[in-house]
Design a protein around this motif. Structure first.
Motif, PDB file in Angstrom:
ATOM      1  N   LEU A 298      -3.144   2.617  -6.795  1.00 23.05           N
ATOM      2  CA  LEU A 298      -3.757   1.297  -6.864  1.00 23.05           C
ATOM      3  C   LEU A 298      -4.867   1.393  -7.907  1.00 23.05           C
ATOM      4  O   LEU A 298      -5.753   2.243  -7.798  1.00 23.05           O
ATOM      5  CB  LEU A 298      -4.336   0.894  -5.509  1.00 23.05           C
ATOM      6  CG  LEU A 298      -4.998  -0.489  -5.439  1.00 23.05           C
ATOM      7  CD1 LEU A 298      -3.945  -1.593  -5.546  1.00 23.05           C
ATOM      8  CD2 LEU A 298      -5.792  -0.638  -4.138  1.00 23.05           C
TER       9      LEU A 298
ATOM     10  N   TYR B 104      -8.000   3.890  -7.252  1.00 19.55           N
ATOM     11  CA  TYR B 104      -8.385   4.033  -5.849  1.00 19.55           C
ATOM     12  C   TYR B 104      -7.885   5.363  -5.297  1.00 19.55           C
ATOM     13  O   TYR B 104      -6.744   5.763  -5.530  1.00 19.55           O
ATOM     14  CB  TYR B 104      -7.804   2.887  -5.022  1.00 19.55           C
ATOM     15  CG  TYR B 104      -8.095   2.997  -3.540  1.00 19.55           C
ATOM     16  CD1 TYR B 104      -9.395   2.848  -3.065  1.00 19.55           C
ATOM     17  CD2 TYR B 104      -7.076   3.271  -2.627  1.00 19.55           C
ATOM     18  CE1 TYR B 104      -9.677   2.962  -1.716  1.00 19.55           C
ATOM     19  CE2 TYR B 104      -7.343   3.377  -1.280  1.00 19.55           C
ATOM     20  CZ  TYR B 104      -8.636   3.224  -0.826  1.00 19.55           C
ATOM     21  OH  TYR B 104      -8.910   3.344   0.515  1.00 19.55           O
TER      22      TYR B 104
ATOM     23  N   GLN C  96      -0.818  -2.502  -8.574  1.00 23.94           N
ATOM     24  CA  GLN C  96      -0.064  -1.346  -8.085  1.00 23.94           C
ATOM     25  C   GLN C  96       0.749  -0.778  -9.240  1.00 23.94           C
ATOM     26  O   GLN C  96       1.496  -1.508  -9.899  1.00 23.94           O
ATOM     27  CB  GLN C  96       0.868  -1.760  -6.955  1.00 23.94           C
ATOM     28  CG  GLN C  96       1.541  -0.608  -6.246  1.00 23.94           C
ATOM     29  CD  GLN C  96       0.670   0.020  -5.180  1.00 23.94           C
ATOM     30  OE1 GLN C  96      -0.123  -0.664  -4.571  1.00 23.94           O
ATOM     31  NE2 GLN C  96       0.823   1.309  -4.957  1.00 23.94           N
TER      32      GLN C  96
ATOM     33  N   ASN D  97       0.818  -1.199   0.000  1.00 25.32           N
ATOM     34  CA  ASN D  97       0.000   0.000   0.000  1.00 25.32           C
ATOM     35  C   ASN D  97       0.858   1.257   0.000  1.00 25.32           C
ATOM     36  O   ASN D  97       1.825   1.374   0.753  1.00 25.32           O
ATOM     37  CB  ASN D  97      -0.921   0.004   1.219  1.00 25.32           C
ATOM     38  CG  ASN D  97      -1.882  -1.165   1.202  1.00 25.32           C
ATOM     39  OD1 ASN D  97      -2.418  -1.507   0.148  1.00 25.32           O
ATOM     40  ND2 ASN D  97      -2.107  -1.787   2.345  1.00 25.32           N
TER      41      ASN D  97
ATOM     42  N   SER E  46     -11.989  -7.341 -11.652  1.00 21.45           N
ATOM     43  CA  SER E  46     -11.912  -7.511 -10.195  1.00 21.45           C
ATOM     44  C   SER E  46     -10.476  -7.632  -9.696  1.00 21.45           C
ATOM     45  O   SER E  46     -10.245  -7.958  -8.534  1.00 21.45           O
ATOM     46  CB  SER E  46     -12.700  -8.744  -9.765  1.00 21.45           C
ATOM     47  OG  SER E  46     -12.209  -9.910 -10.407  1.00 21.45           O
ATOM     48  N   GLU E  47      -9.518  -7.348 -10.573  1.00 23.86           N
ATOM     49  CA  GLU E  47      -8.109  -7.439 -10.175  1.00 23.86           C
ATOM     50  C   GLU E  47      -7.555  -6.075  -9.793  1.00 23.86           C
ATOM     51  O   GLU E  47      -7.779  -5.085 -10.491  1.00 23.86           O
ATOM     52  CB  GLU E  47      -7.268  -8.025 -11.317  1.00 23.86           C
ATOM     53  CG  GLU E  47      -5.786  -8.152 -10.960  1.00 23.86           C
ATOM     54  CD  GLU E  47      -4.911  -8.566 -12.133  1.00 23.86           C
ATOM     55  OE1 GLU E  47      -3.671  -8.503 -12.005  1.00 23.86           O
ATOM     56  OE2 GLU E  47      -5.473  -8.937 -13.196  1.00 23.86           O
ATOM     57  N   TYR E  48      -6.815  -6.034  -8.686  1.00 23.69           N
ATOM     58  CA  TYR E  48      -6.120  -4.826  -8.274  1.00 23.69           C
ATOM     59  C   TYR E  48      -4.665  -4.908  -8.723  1.00 23.69           C
ATOM     60  O   TYR E  48      -4.050  -5.980  -8.697  1.00 23.69           O
ATOM     61  CB  TYR E  48      -6.139  -4.660  -6.748  1.00 23.69           C
ATOM     62  CG  TYR E  48      -7.507  -4.494  -6.135  1.00 23.69           C
ATOM     63  CD1 TYR E  48      -8.622  -4.161  -6.892  1.00 23.69           C
ATOM     64  CD2 TYR E  48      -7.689  -4.660  -4.764  1.00 23.69           C
ATOM     65  CE1 TYR E  48      -9.869  -4.002  -6.309  1.00 23.69           C
ATOM     66  CE2 TYR E  48      -8.926  -4.514  -4.167  1.00 23.69           C
ATOM     67  CZ  TYR E  48     -10.012  -4.190  -4.940  1.00 23.69           C
ATOM     68  OH  TYR E  48     -11.245  -4.046  -4.361  1.00 23.69           O
TER      69      TYR E  48
ATOM     70  N   ASN F 207      -3.309  -7.038  -3.140  1.00 20.33           N
ATOM     71  CA  ASN F 207      -4.371  -6.834  -2.147  1.00 20.33           C
ATOM     72  C   ASN F 207      -5.435  -7.930  -2.171  1.00 20.33           C
ATOM     73  O   ASN F 207      -6.638  -7.660  -2.101  1.00 20.33           O
ATOM     74  CB  ASN F 207      -5.013  -5.458  -2.329  1.00 20.33           C
ATOM     75  CG  ASN F 207      -4.047  -4.322  -2.069  1.00 20.33           C
ATOM     76  OD1 ASN F 207      -2.898  -4.369  -2.504  1.00 20.33           O
ATOM     77  ND2 ASN F 207      -4.479  -3.304  -1.372  1.00 20.33           N
TER      78      ASN F 207
ATOM     79  N   SER G 260      -7.776  -0.716 -10.565  1.00 13.05           N
ATOM     80  CA  SER G 260      -8.603  -1.916 -10.668  1.00 13.05           C
ATOM     81  C   SER G 260      -9.019  -2.120 -12.122  1.00 13.05           C
ATOM     82  O   SER G 260      -9.488  -1.181 -12.773  1.00 13.05           O
ATOM     83  CB  SER G 260      -9.849  -1.782  -9.781  1.00 13.05           C
ATOM     84  OG  SER G 260     -10.704  -2.895  -9.939  1.00 13.05           O
TER      85      SER G 260
ATOM     86  N   THR H 146      -6.188 -10.065  -4.574  1.00 17.36           N
ATOM     87  CA  THR H 146      -6.781 -10.419  -5.866  1.00 17.36           C
ATOM     88  C   THR H 146      -5.806 -11.269  -6.678  1.00 17.36           C
ATOM     89  O   THR H 146      -4.661 -11.474  -6.278  1.00 17.36           O
ATOM     90  CB  THR H 146      -7.174  -9.170  -6.673  1.00 17.36           C
ATOM     91  OG1 THR H 146      -5.992  -8.453  -7.052  1.00 17.36           O
ATOM     92  CG2 THR H 146      -8.071  -8.254  -5.842  1.00 17.36           C
TER      93      THR H 146
ATOM     94  N   TRP I 251     -13.357   4.898  -5.581  1.00 10.10           N
ATOM     95  CA  TRP I 251     -12.787   4.492  -6.872  1.00 10.10           C
ATOM     96  C   TRP I 251     -13.232   5.497  -7.925  1.00 10.10           C
ATOM     97  O   TRP I 251     -14.423   5.648  -8.196  1.00 10.10           O
ATOM     98  CB  TRP I 251     -13.259   3.096  -7.260  1.00 10.10           C
ATOM     99  CG  TRP I 251     -12.670   2.014  -6.414  1.00 10.10           C
ATOM    100  CD1 TRP I 251     -13.224   1.448  -5.306  1.00 10.10           C
ATOM    101  CD2 TRP I 251     -11.405   1.366  -6.605  1.00 10.10           C
ATOM    102  NE1 TRP I 251     -12.388   0.485  -4.795  1.00 10.10           N
ATOM    103  CE2 TRP I 251     -11.268   0.410  -5.574  1.00 10.10           C
ATOM    104  CE3 TRP I 251     -10.385   1.497  -7.552  1.00 10.10           C
ATOM    105  CZ2 TRP I 251     -10.139  -0.400  -5.463  1.00 10.10           C
ATOM    106  CZ3 TRP I 251      -9.266   0.697  -7.442  1.00 10.10           C
ATOM    107  CH2 TRP I 251      -9.148  -0.243  -6.408  1.00 10.10           C
TER     108      TRP I 251
END
Length: 283
Positions: free
Chosen positions: A181, A224, A190, A5, A186-188, A208, A183, A210, A140
């Motif tokens: 971050l 995010y 970095q 994070n 449904s995948e995050y 995170n 998306s 995912t 988001w």
């Protein structure tokens, strides 16, 4: 499924030091300090301020109420009873979630009740997005961009977009920055690098909680936005870490009796208080 994070972006930290976006000499060091500051904030607060997809188990305590205690829930996906069955969403009353995280659930006993079989310990499971935010419904933002030119395989570590530097859906530019971050489906992911020349993002996949997946051309990308006060503290804390490293001279000592950290003069009082909290937690 790494969790890394960063509560502010590299661009924002550069701006704090009036460093031009084209001056990348200190990027590695700046990003390291942002990550360190973010981790220290999490330890001091005892909270995560980014979304984590996970299933967590809780003890059975009664037939109608489940409190998450030290955990913060942002979005509920499924509530699994002690007998393995999924509780009907119509029976679930969420507690909290206005101006903060969901801190528990109650059941409408006319529709369902909590049970356990052999043991009360960790009998109930909650799947969802965990973390703390004061306004997760708007956390988001639309990037204004999509997966472009090439579909993504689960192994790709770059995302091709239409534009790195254009404004996002909120009218802010650049739309993509190192430290964000993002998306896709449904995948995050970095963001670790951006290239305006090739309109690509370097990313860490499946973060995170995912998993890396295939994403087709035209899939929207969202970004995010951490709580604004957390972002500001992260920037100030990272700036202080950089100044501490550059100073070569140290001021007062925090909690010398337990071998605490030295800090340079001029640390803002609120960050000084934050530092004391971190030291107490680490001692």
């Amino acid at each position: 499924m790494s969790t890394l994070n960063t509560y502010a972006t590299l661009d924002a930290l550069r701006a704090r030091f009036a460093v031009a976006s084209t001056d990348t000499a200190d990027d590695v060091r700046f990003l390291a300090k942002l990550r360190a500051a973010s981790a220290q904030i999490e330890r001091a607060a005892g909270r995560i301020f980014a979304p984590i997809v996970a299933t967590r188990a809780f003890d059975w305590r009664n037939d109608h109420t489940l409190l998450f205690r030290t955990e913060d829930l942002l979005s509920l996906t499924a509530l699994i009873n002690g007998d393995g069955s999924t509780i009907d969403p119509a029976a679930i009353i969420q507690l909290g979630g206005v101006g903060g995280a969901i801190y528990g659930v109650e059941l409408n006993l006319t529709k369902a009740f909590f049970v356990y079989l052999l043991t009360k310990t960790r009998a109930l499971s909650v799947s969802g997005v965990w973390g703390w935010h004061d306004d997760y419904a708007d956390a988001w933002k639309p990037s204004g961009d999509v997966v472009s030119v090439f579909s993504m395989t689960a192994a790709d570590t770059t995302v091709t977009v239409n534009s790195v530097t254009s404004a996002d859906g909120w009218g802010l530019a650049p739309r993509f920055q190192v430290g964000q971050l993002i998306s896709i489906d449904s995948e995050y992911m970095q963001v670790t690098a951006v290239s305006s020349g090739t309109s690509t993002l370097g990313v860490i996949r499946g973060t995170n909680g995912t998993f890396a997946a295939v994403h087709i051309i035209g899939t929207p990308i969202t970004v995010y936005v951490p709580p604004i006060d957390v972002s500001e503290i992260a920037l100030r804390w990272a700036a202080w870490l950089i100044k501490q490293e550059d100073a070569g001279e140290y001021g007062q000592t925090l909690e010398p009796g337990i071998g605490g950290a030295h800090v340079p003069p001029g640390v803002p009082p609120d960050l000084l208080y934050f530092a004391r909290e971190v030291i107490e937690l680490l001692s």
